[in-house]
Design a protein around this motif. Structure first.
Motif, PDB file in Angstrom:
ATOM      1  N   VAL A 123       0.845  -1.074  -0.134  1.00  0.00           N
ATOM      2  CA  VAL A 123       0.017  -0.129  -0.113  1.00  0.00           C
ATOM      3  C   VAL A 123       0.817   1.285  -0.027  1.00  0.00           C
ATOM      4  CG1 VAL A 123      -1.528   1.396   1.319  1.00  0.00           C
ATOM      5  CG2 VAL A 123      -2.032  -0.938   1.094  1.00  0.00           C
ATOM      6  N   ASP A 124       1.920   1.339   0.940  1.00  0.00           N
ATOM      7  CA  ASP A 124       2.655   2.347   0.958  1.00  0.00           C
ATOM      8  C   ASP A 124       3.442   2.546  -0.477  1.00  0.00           C
ATOM      9  OD1 ASP A 124       2.105   2.919   3.603  1.00  0.00           O
ATOM     10  OD2 ASP A 124       3.775   1.790   4.496  1.00  0.00           O
ATOM     11  N   PHE A 137      -8.752   0.525  -6.547  1.00  0.00           N
ATOM     12  CA  PHE A 137      -7.531  -0.250  -5.604  1.00  0.00           C
ATOM     13  C   PHE A 137      -8.097  -0.523  -4.225  1.00  0.00           C
ATOM     14  CE2 PHE A 137      -3.920  -0.034  -2.633  1.00  0.00           C
ATOM     15  CZ  PHE A 137      -2.934  -0.858  -3.291  1.00  0.00           C
ATOM     16  N   ILE A 138      -8.105  -1.704  -3.729  1.00  0.00           N
ATOM     17  CA  ILE A 138      -8.307  -2.236  -2.562  1.00  0.00           C
ATOM     18  C   ILE A 138      -7.249  -2.686  -1.673  1.00  0.00           C
ATOM     19  CG2 ILE A 138      -8.774  -4.477  -3.324  1.00  0.00           C
ATOM     20  CD1 ILE A 138     -10.635  -2.521  -0.487  1.00  0.00           C
ATOM     21  N   GLY A 139      -6.176  -2.877  -2.276  1.00  0.00           N
ATOM     22  CA  GLY A 139      -5.013  -3.587  -1.339  1.00  0.00           C
ATOM     23  C   GLY A 139      -3.880  -3.860  -2.115  1.00  0.00           C
ATOM     24  N   GLY A 140      -2.868  -3.829  -1.244  1.00  0.00           N
ATOM     25  CA  GLY A 140      -1.717  -4.154  -1.872  1.00  0.00           C
ATOM     26  C   GLY A 140      -0.847  -5.416  -1.188  1.00  0.00           C
ATOM     27  N   ALA A 141       0.616  -5.898  -1.453  1.00  0.00           N
ATOM     28  CA  ALA A 141       1.155  -6.934  -0.823  1.00  0.00           C
ATOM     29  C   ALA A 141       2.364  -6.580  -0.296  1.00  0.00           C
ATOM     30  CB  ALA A 141       1.068  -8.020  -1.806  1.00  0.00           C
ATOM     31  N   GLU A 180      -2.656  -6.436   2.318  1.00  0.00           N
ATOM     32  CA  GLU A 180      -2.951  -5.621   3.478  1.00  0.00           C
ATOM     33  C   GLU A 180      -4.250  -4.532   2.646  1.00  0.00           C
ATOM     34  OE1 GLU A 180       0.402  -3.626   4.399  1.00  0.00           O
ATOM     35  OE2 GLU A 180       0.900  -3.039   2.375  1.00  0.00           O
ATOM     36  N   THR A 181      -5.058  -4.013   3.460  1.00  0.00           N
ATOM     37  CA  THR A 181      -6.233  -3.373   2.876  1.00  0.00           C
ATOM     38  C   THR A 181      -5.771  -1.726   2.829  1.00  0.00           C
ATOM     39  OG1 THR A 181      -7.634  -4.955   4.214  1.00  0.00           O
ATOM     40  CG2 THR A 181      -8.616  -3.066   3.206  1.00  0.00           C
ATOM     41  N   TYR A 182      -6.294  -1.124   1.829  1.00  0.00           N
ATOM     42  CA  TYR A 182      -6.239   0.171   2.018  1.00  0.00           C
ATOM     43  C   TYR A 182      -7.713   0.651   2.424  1.00  0.00           C
ATOM     44  CZ  TYR A 182      -5.837   5.111   0.643  1.00  0.00           C
ATOM     45  OH  TYR A 182      -5.833   6.443   0.576  1.00  0.00           O
TER      46      TYR A 182
END
Length: 794
Positions: free
Chosen positions: A277-278, A309-313, A324-326
């Motif tokens: 996410v960052d 966009f809902i989340g990243g890894a 992880e969720t945004y």
């Protein structure tokens, strides 16, 4: 001591559970093991070479790791995915069993997979049959897992509105599901019931797995009818069944009928597999290109929209990809879903629509209001207003609706319901009644202060503080559309339909010095304050249920922000707020249409390009060329010489470049130039949204122009007729100046056939009952005959 190795890719979600089972089994049975993320396989090449059995689940390995596999002493190498099947070792039955234990997954199946490998290596251990673990089902963080819809509905007490959430089985099976939990919580906080369904990616008869389509039918339909109002898709690749992986195509498939039966929006959420996410927040481009392909482009083929966009890894210390969720977007998505549901539930009479007119740069002044590429926007909107009235929408007093596009433009211009231009001041707009509303300082500051800090700071740097703008403490060049310390919202209303010009982006209006408009397409400059005031007024005060940008193309999709996978700091997302967005866009501009679709969360409503015809130009020069070639062929060289001089004179008058150094080369040059010009398509007016040309002659010309060239699937109409009467079309194209068996030049024949083709189509339009037709050549004449009646004769 024997050694088992597991090389796990695709995020390695199962790695923690597999590590746990391997640790326990190694203590009991005395073997060594290696279990690693495939990204680390290069570091463990030596251990891989020393392994006795290797299970490989990855789509890409470093060359050193692949060489280690080839050179290893392993008696068993079991690739689970198709990418490394060439490295397989072991009997087909063994490899098939390994795949089943691994793909079905879960603790007991992993344990028995290890036993199976140990037994193959000579250790006497018991191997139990594969344990069934659901391929699909319903998961709720508070209620657990359900294998069928009926049992879930007994426990959950579903109430409409309801949303279906589709996610991968792997996330559920290996407890990597935080983003799904956050989505569920956000939906329920908005009063929306949920049916969260985990599913395997595609149907695999070898292991008995269902497809996403199967899961949709099983859990989102009841008695053949949908029980959800919106489908939220978090899976990647195609949503529908496109066949075996290696044969999949970007094409329409049978599952489209399932989506039509569902008849609900399919919201497409983007989970980045390669960025945290960052990292996503910091990247001006947004999501990585692979995620754009798998998470946006491929689901779009099957009708998914709004790629949010809902989340990243992120990779944890064990090499496992954790999703992880945004969280701001989890809430934003729930609000957008709710707005879609409200739009559907409201009766037409209560629905509010904001139509935004495309408003090009001010160099065209007021004459440019309500334009769109190839589209008669005023006439199209007028027809839309009357159609909305027929459908039960509140459009005010029907007798006061414009009767045509000219009348709509007259109404707009009389009231000056436009943005401030060089010779139209904001005072003129207000005096003539073009101000539909005003936004005061207190209201605007409330909206302004909702924005992320970085956005607010950039707006102040670019345009000044809103209080200074509204109170005249900045240069007039940076103000625009401010009257009596309030932002002006221009436009006209027809009941619940509001029509407004898109806010000018950086136009100084009547204070224009000819310089400010240069920033119109600068991707780094924030929109001015009046832009935000207008869009927020539409969504918060007017309370539009739907925003419709009408025509190709406006500024919205090009405003500052990420390329794909937008954030709350991106201006297209800020502008549309949480309101569903439709964009009327020309079908022949797919690249910019894709930008609008992805960056402004738009549902693209395509329209045809304008009626087209082939250019009929320089016919006198074409006639001279044909006379010259026939004179040469018949041996009349005196006539050929005279005609050649006339050709040169005509060519020079029409500024046709001549480079040839002989009459033959010049004639060929001019022929090819005429061919190129004649192949140019010209507009026959503008398209009216939803309407085909009424004039049979114009429609016939349009149809023949569309069919004038060979396509991948179909031959051109010109080729079809040429080959029907026995001509070699390829030769005609390759040698336009050549004379054929009709005694005509090939280019002359091609043009004759095109005109006949128009007659064919026009005759069918006027007389659709005519089926039998005959094209014939009689004494050098091409005749088109229907039922004995000659329709065309050349």
């Amino acid at each position: 001591m024997m050694k088992l190795s597991f090389i796990i890719g695709y995020g390695a979600s199962m790695l923690p559970l597999l590590s746990k089972v391997l640790k326990e089994e190694s203590k009991e049975h005395g073997f060594d093991y290696l279990v690693i993320n495939s990204d680390l396989s290069e570091e463990y090449a030596k251990e891989i070479m020393e392994s006795d059995a290797i299970v490989l689940y990855a789509y890409e390995l470093p060359e050193s790791a692949e060489n280690a596999l080839k050179e290893s002493k392993a008696r068993v190498i079991a690739p689970i995915s198709d990418y490394y099947l060439h490295l397989s070792r072991g009997s087909p039955m063994l490899l098939s069993s390994v795949e089943k234990y691994f793909k079905i997954g879960g603790e007991r199946n992993f344990r028995n997979l290890i036993h199976l490998l140990l037994r193959e290596l000579g250790l006497p251990v018991n191997v139990e049959p594969v344990e069934d673990v659901p391929w699909n089902g319903i998961y709720h963080p508070k209620l657990g897992t359900f294998g069928d819809l009926k049992s879930y509905l007994q426990a959950y007490k579903l109430r409409r509105p309801a949303v279906g959430i589709l996610f991968y089985r792997t996330y559920w099976l290996y407890n990597n599901i935080q983003f799904v939990d956050d989505l569920i919580n956000s939906m329920e906080e908005e009063g929306i019931s949920v049916i969260p369904v985990f599913t395997y990616g595609s149907r695999d008869d070898a292991i008995g797995s269902p497809s996403k389509e199967d899961s949709i039918r099983a859990f989102f339909m009841k008695d053949g009818e949908p029980i959800i109002d919106v489908l939220v898709n978090t899976t990647t690749f195609f949503l529908l069944d496109h066949g075996e992986w290696e044969k999949r195509k970007y094409a329409e498939v049978g599952g489209v009928e399932l989506l039509k039966k569902m008849n609900v929006p399919v919201i497409n959420l983007v989970l980045s597999y390669y960025k945290s996410v960052d990292e996503w927040l910091a990247d001006p481009q947004g999501i990585d290109y692979l995620s754009q392909v798998y998470s946006i482009a491929m689901p779009e083929v099957d009708g998914a929209v709004e790629p949010i966009f809902i989340g990243g890894a992120r990779i944890n210390d064990s090499g496992v990809k954790i999703y992880e969720t945004y969280k701001p977007h989890a809430k934003y998505i729930a609000k957008r879903v709710k707005k879609w549901i409200e739009l559907r539930q409201k009766p037409p009479k209560e629905r509010k629509i904001a139509i935004v007119l495309i408003n090009p740069p001010c160099k065209g002044l007021e004459a440019n209001v309500a334009v769109g590429m190839g589209l008669d926007v005023p006439e199209s909107i007028t027809k839309l207003l009357h159609r909305l009235s027929e459908l039960g929408y509140d459009v005010g007093d029907v007798s006061k609706l414009p009767k045509n596009g000219k009348e709509l433009i007259r109404m707009i211009m009389e009231r000056k319901a436009i943005s401030e231009f060089r010779w139209t001041s904001v005072e003129d707009i207000v005096r003539c009644g073009g101000a539909a509303a005003f936004v005061d300082e207190e209201t605007y500051l409330e909206w302004f202060n909702e924005l992320p800090d970085d956005v607010k700071a950039k707006m102040v740097r670019d345009w000044g503080h809103p209080s200074d703008v509204l109170n005249g403490r900045v240069s007039k060049v940076f103000v625009g559309m401010v009257h009596n310390h309030k932002f002006v919202v221009p436009g006209i209303r027809f009941g619940n339909v509001f029509i407004t010009p898109q806010p000018k982006f950086g136009c100084a209006g009547s204070a224009c010095d000819g310089k400010v408009c240069r920033i119109l397409h600068d991707p780094t400059i924030a929109p001015p304050h009046q832009w935000l005031a207008v869009y927020r007024w539409i969504t918060r005060i007017f309370k539009a249920d739907l925003i419709m940008h009408f025509g190709t193309h406006g500024y919205l999709e090009f405003r500052p922000g990420k390329g794909a996978g937008l954030s709350p700091s991106c201006w297209p997302e800020i502008s549309v707020d949480d309101v569903p967005h439709l964009y009327v866009y020309i079908v022949s501009n797919p690249m910019e249409g894709v930008i609008a679709k992805r960056r402004s969360y738009a549902e693209i409503i395509d329209h045809m390009y304008p009626p087209m015809a082939m250019a009929d130009v320089l016919e006198d020069l074409e006639l001279l060329l044909n006379q010259y070639l026939k004179a040469k062929q018949s041996g009349d060289f005196t006539r050929a010489e005279i005609t050649y001089k006339e050709i040169l004179e005509k060519a020079r008058k029409n500024n046709i470049p001549i480079r040839g150094d002989s009459p033959e080369k010049v004639a060929e040059e001019v022929h090819r130039y005429l061919d190129m010009v004649r192949g140019t398509q010209i507009n026959m007016g503008l398209h009216i949204f939803g309407c085909s040309p009424a004039d049979p002659s114009k429609l016939a010309n349009y149809a023949v122009t569309v069919m004038a060239y060979d396509s991948h699937n179909f031959p051109s109409i010109i080729r079809t007729i040429a080959e029907y009467i026995g001509l070699n079309y390829d030769e005609m194209k390759a040698n336009p100046s050549g004379v054929n068996e009709l005694g005509l030049t090939n280019s002359e024949t091609t043009e004759m056939i095109r005109k006949v083709a128009v007659k064919v189509v026009e005759s069918l339009i006027k007389n659709p009952e005519l089926k039998d037709n005959l094209l014939d050549v009689v004494n050098g004449e091409l005749k088109l005959v229907f039922g004995g009646e000659v329709y065309a004769e050349v």
